[in-house]
Design a protein around this motif. Sequence first.
Motif, PDB file in Angstrom:
ATOM      1  N   ALA A 105     -33.151 -16.515  37.785  1.00 46.84           N
ATOM      2  CA  ALA A 105     -34.467 -17.171  37.811  1.00 46.84           C
ATOM      3  C   ALA A 105     -34.763 -17.758  39.190  1.00 46.84           C
ATOM      4  O   ALA A 105     -35.906 -17.681  39.665  1.00 46.84           O
ATOM      5  CB  ALA A 105     -34.518 -18.264  36.750  1.00 46.84           C
ATOM      6  N   ILE A 154     -35.916 -14.974  41.379  1.00 45.20           N
ATOM      7  CA  ILE A 154     -37.289 -14.557  41.058  1.00 45.20           C
ATOM      8  C   ILE A 154     -38.302 -15.548  41.645  1.00 45.20           C
ATOM      9  O   ILE A 154     -39.311 -15.155  42.225  1.00 45.20           O
ATOM     10  CB  ILE A 154     -37.457 -14.397  39.524  1.00 45.20           C
ATOM     11  CG1 ILE A 154     -36.698 -13.142  39.069  1.00 45.20           C
ATOM     12  CG2 ILE A 154     -38.932 -14.335  39.109  1.00 45.20           C
ATOM     13  CD1 ILE A 154     -36.475 -13.043  37.594  1.00 45.20           C
ATOM     14  N   ARG A 181     -34.674 -15.391  26.527  1.00 38.98           N
ATOM     15  CA  ARG A 181     -35.753 -15.742  27.453  1.00 38.98           C
ATOM     16  C   ARG A 181     -35.485 -17.083  28.116  1.00 38.98           C
ATOM     17  O   ARG A 181     -34.535 -17.784  27.740  1.00 38.98           O
ATOM     18  CB  ARG A 181     -37.098 -15.754  26.721  1.00 38.98           C
ATOM     19  CG  ARG A 181     -37.118 -16.702  25.563  1.00 38.98           C
ATOM     20  CD  ARG A 181     -38.330 -16.511  24.667  1.00 38.98           C
ATOM     21  NE  ARG A 181     -38.194 -17.419  23.522  1.00 38.98           N
ATOM     22  CZ  ARG A 181     -38.564 -18.680  23.548  1.00 38.98           C
ATOM     23  NH1 ARG A 181     -39.130 -19.203  24.603  1.00 38.98           N
ATOM     24  NH2 ARG A 181     -38.387 -19.445  22.493  1.00 38.98           N
ATOM     25  N   LEU A 182     -36.354 -17.377  29.083  1.00 36.22           N
ATOM     26  CA  LEU A 182     -36.263 -18.667  29.784  1.00 36.22           C
ATOM     27  C   LEU A 182     -37.522 -19.468  29.463  1.00 36.22           C
ATOM     28  O   LEU A 182     -38.610 -18.897  29.337  1.00 36.22           O
ATOM     29  CB  LEU A 182     -36.166 -18.413  31.287  1.00 36.22           C
ATOM     30  CG  LEU A 182     -36.186 -19.635  32.206  1.00 36.22           C
ATOM     31  CD1 LEU A 182     -35.120 -19.478  33.297  1.00 36.22           C
ATOM     32  CD2 LEU A 182     -37.548 -19.812  32.843  1.00 36.22           C
ATOM     33  N   ILE A 239     -28.239 -16.538  34.292  1.00 35.01           N
ATOM     34  CA  ILE A 239     -29.697 -16.458  34.141  1.00 35.01           C
ATOM     35  C   ILE A 239     -30.392 -17.436  35.086  1.00 35.01           C
ATOM     36  O   ILE A 239     -31.439 -17.130  35.671  1.00 35.01           O
ATOM     37  CB  ILE A 239     -30.108 -16.688  32.663  1.00 35.01           C
ATOM     38  CG1 ILE A 239     -29.665 -15.482  31.818  1.00 35.01           C
ATOM     39  CG2 ILE A 239     -31.611 -16.918  32.527  1.00 35.01           C
ATOM     40  CD1 ILE A 239     -29.825 -15.645  30.339  1.00 35.01           C
ATOM     41  N   TYR A 240     -29.796 -18.590  35.260  1.00 34.89           N
ATOM     42  CA  TYR A 240     -30.391 -19.597  36.159  1.00 34.89           C
ATOM     43  C   TYR A 240     -30.437 -19.055  37.596  1.00 34.89           C
ATOM     44  O   TYR A 240     -31.445 -19.217  38.294  1.00 34.89           O
ATOM     45  CB  TYR A 240     -29.586 -20.889  36.090  1.00 34.89           C
ATOM     46  CG  TYR A 240     -30.230 -22.040  36.837  1.00 34.89           C
ATOM     47  CD1 TYR A 240     -31.401 -22.629  36.367  1.00 34.89           C
ATOM     48  CD2 TYR A 240     -29.675 -22.529  38.018  1.00 34.89           C
ATOM     49  CE1 TYR A 240     -31.998 -23.676  37.048  1.00 34.89           C
ATOM     50  CE2 TYR A 240     -30.268 -23.582  38.703  1.00 34.89           C
ATOM     51  CZ  TYR A 240     -31.431 -24.154  38.204  1.00 34.89           C
ATOM     52  OH  TYR A 240     -32.023 -25.194  38.879  1.00 34.89           O
ATOM     53  N   GLU A 268     -42.118 -17.459  33.863  1.00 36.39           N
ATOM     54  CA  GLU A 268     -41.332 -17.222  32.635  1.00 36.39           C
ATOM     55  C   GLU A 268     -41.346 -15.736  32.263  1.00 36.39           C
ATOM     56  O   GLU A 268     -40.290 -15.154  31.947  1.00 36.39           O
ATOM     57  CB  GLU A 268     -41.904 -18.041  31.458  1.00 36.39           C
ATOM     58  CG  GLU A 268     -41.592 -19.519  31.508  1.00 36.39           C
ATOM     59  CD  GLU A 268     -42.210 -20.290  30.350  1.00 36.39           C
ATOM     60  OE1 GLU A 268     -41.885 -21.464  30.202  1.00 36.39           O
ATOM     61  OE2 GLU A 268     -43.029 -19.722  29.587  1.00 36.39           O
ATOM     62  N   ASP A 283     -41.912 -13.061  34.123  1.00 38.09           N
ATOM     63  CA  ASP A 283     -41.141 -12.234  35.066  1.00 38.09           C
ATOM     64  C   ASP A 283     -39.635 -12.423  34.850  1.00 38.09           C
ATOM     65  O   ASP A 283     -38.870 -11.460  34.908  1.00 38.09           O
ATOM     66  CB  ASP A 283     -41.512 -12.595  36.521  1.00 38.09           C
ATOM     67  CG  ASP A 283     -42.890 -12.067  36.889  1.00 38.09           C
ATOM     68  OD1 ASP A 283     -43.475 -11.337  36.059  1.00 38.09           O
ATOM     69  OD2 ASP A 283     -43.385 -12.386  37.979  1.00 38.09           O
ATOM     70  N   THR A 284     -39.245 -13.659  34.599  1.00 37.62           N
ATOM     71  CA  THR A 284     -37.818 -13.918  34.364  1.00 37.62           C
ATOM     72  C   THR A 284     -37.355 -13.259  33.066  1.00 37.62           C
ATOM     73  O   THR A 284     -36.261 -12.692  33.005  1.00 37.62           O
ATOM     74  CB  THR A 284     -37.534 -15.440  34.313  1.00 37.62           C
ATOM     75  OG1 THR A 284     -38.100 -16.048  35.476  1.00 37.62           O
ATOM     76  CG2 THR A 284     -36.043 -15.730  34.281  1.00 37.62           C
ATOM     77  N   ASP A 285     -38.211 -13.318  32.042  1.00 41.91           N
ATOM     78  CA  ASP A 285     -37.841 -12.716  30.750  1.00 41.91           C
ATOM     79  C   ASP A 285     -37.619 -11.206  30.876  1.00 41.91           C
ATOM     80  O   ASP A 285     -36.699 -10.652  30.255  1.00 41.91           O
ATOM     81  CB  ASP A 285     -38.921 -12.990  29.690  1.00 41.91           C
ATOM     82  CG  ASP A 285     -38.977 -14.465  29.318  1.00 41.91           C
ATOM     83  OD1 ASP A 285     -38.086 -15.206  29.748  1.00 41.91           O
ATOM     84  OD2 ASP A 285     -39.914 -14.866  28.608  1.00 41.91           O
TER      85      ASP A 285
END
Lengths: 246, 130
Positions: free
Chosen positions: A156, A159, A242-243, A152-153, A202, A204-206
């Motif tokens: 992110a 993104i 989520r982030l 996920i990192y 956040e 957009d990442t989610d």
Amino acid sequence: MKNILNSFVISTALTTVSIASVTSDYGNYLKELNSYIDTRENIKNNKYFISENIEKMQKSDEEFYNKVIPFLHKNFKIIDTNSMGHQLGLIAKAIDTKISSYNNVIKIFKKDKKLQECNKQVLELREKNILIKKEIQTLIDLVFLNIEAKAIYILAEDILKEKDFNFTLNDFWYTHDLEDDNKALFVNIKGDINLDDIYEFEDDTDKAILKMQKEKQQTLSEIKLNTQQYDFNAISKSFFKRLSVV
Amino acid sequence: MDRLDFSQKLNHFSYSYHKNDDKIFSIDDEVKARIIISRLYYSLFQRLLVEVNTIRKSSGANQHDALSSILEKNAGKGSMYRKLYEHFKDLQSLRIWADYRIKEDIKKGFDFAVLLEKNNRFIKSKKLIP
């Protein structure tokens, strides 16, 4: 066990080989015990060794539970996570075998009045191993949690590259709660704190996380997993929803 | 972090704070982060109770769960309410870490500067419950 354990604990460059050594050594006393109880004659002739082996197994379990497990909890992130997951799977599988062997030993000991004290000890050993198995399963989940966090990192970071914001990602961190149904991967940033930009990032990442988790489930439903060694139920879990920039 | 160590540092913090002693600033980063998060959660919790009269009479974990449910229901009513719910959940999760999960270390560099800013914006908002 003790020599291997010491070298395992003091090793600064922890490798999966050292974990594997612990795994193989861990079951040796049980194998020895099984060799003493395979026939009635053997039981009769080896009562001293049976008792001695049970004591060794108790000590071995205590060391594993009190030293190795806390050590793994503290260090699971710095070891090559994929290999670590594999080795933990082997340990879990070995414990399953041990528990099943204890059940057989208990059946045999039950029949001999002179072995009642030993039977009580083996029952305790079985309970301890059920506890160890639970801890190993938690560690396996944490390994998968760490793999997912890293993925996920990276997502992110990609993104954020597309955005024109005045901050960059610095690092990620998460709590070890595995049951949180709204779990966030926490990241910190370098640069300006503009909450509107942060919230947009956040969101957009989610969306990308949700897409990634759906694809993961889809892929898992389409492939047949090779789970000959251990059934990693954690592989099908998606821990992070989520982030959150903190 | 060692539990006894944490206990002693919290005691040191409280004692120094009570005496207005400069030694309060010698507290290490992780203990500082745990104290900040724990208080930050309650700052939001109390702010929310200002607007949610109905759950003030219940006690303990019930209040926290009830508040979480209200915020979750409101999350669909706009991005601000969704962000508030997420912030509340972040603080809830972090507070459990801060107060109970002492052996789980935090990574260096996490000073929660953004979390404080997020909280500040919500605390200053005129209306948190639609």
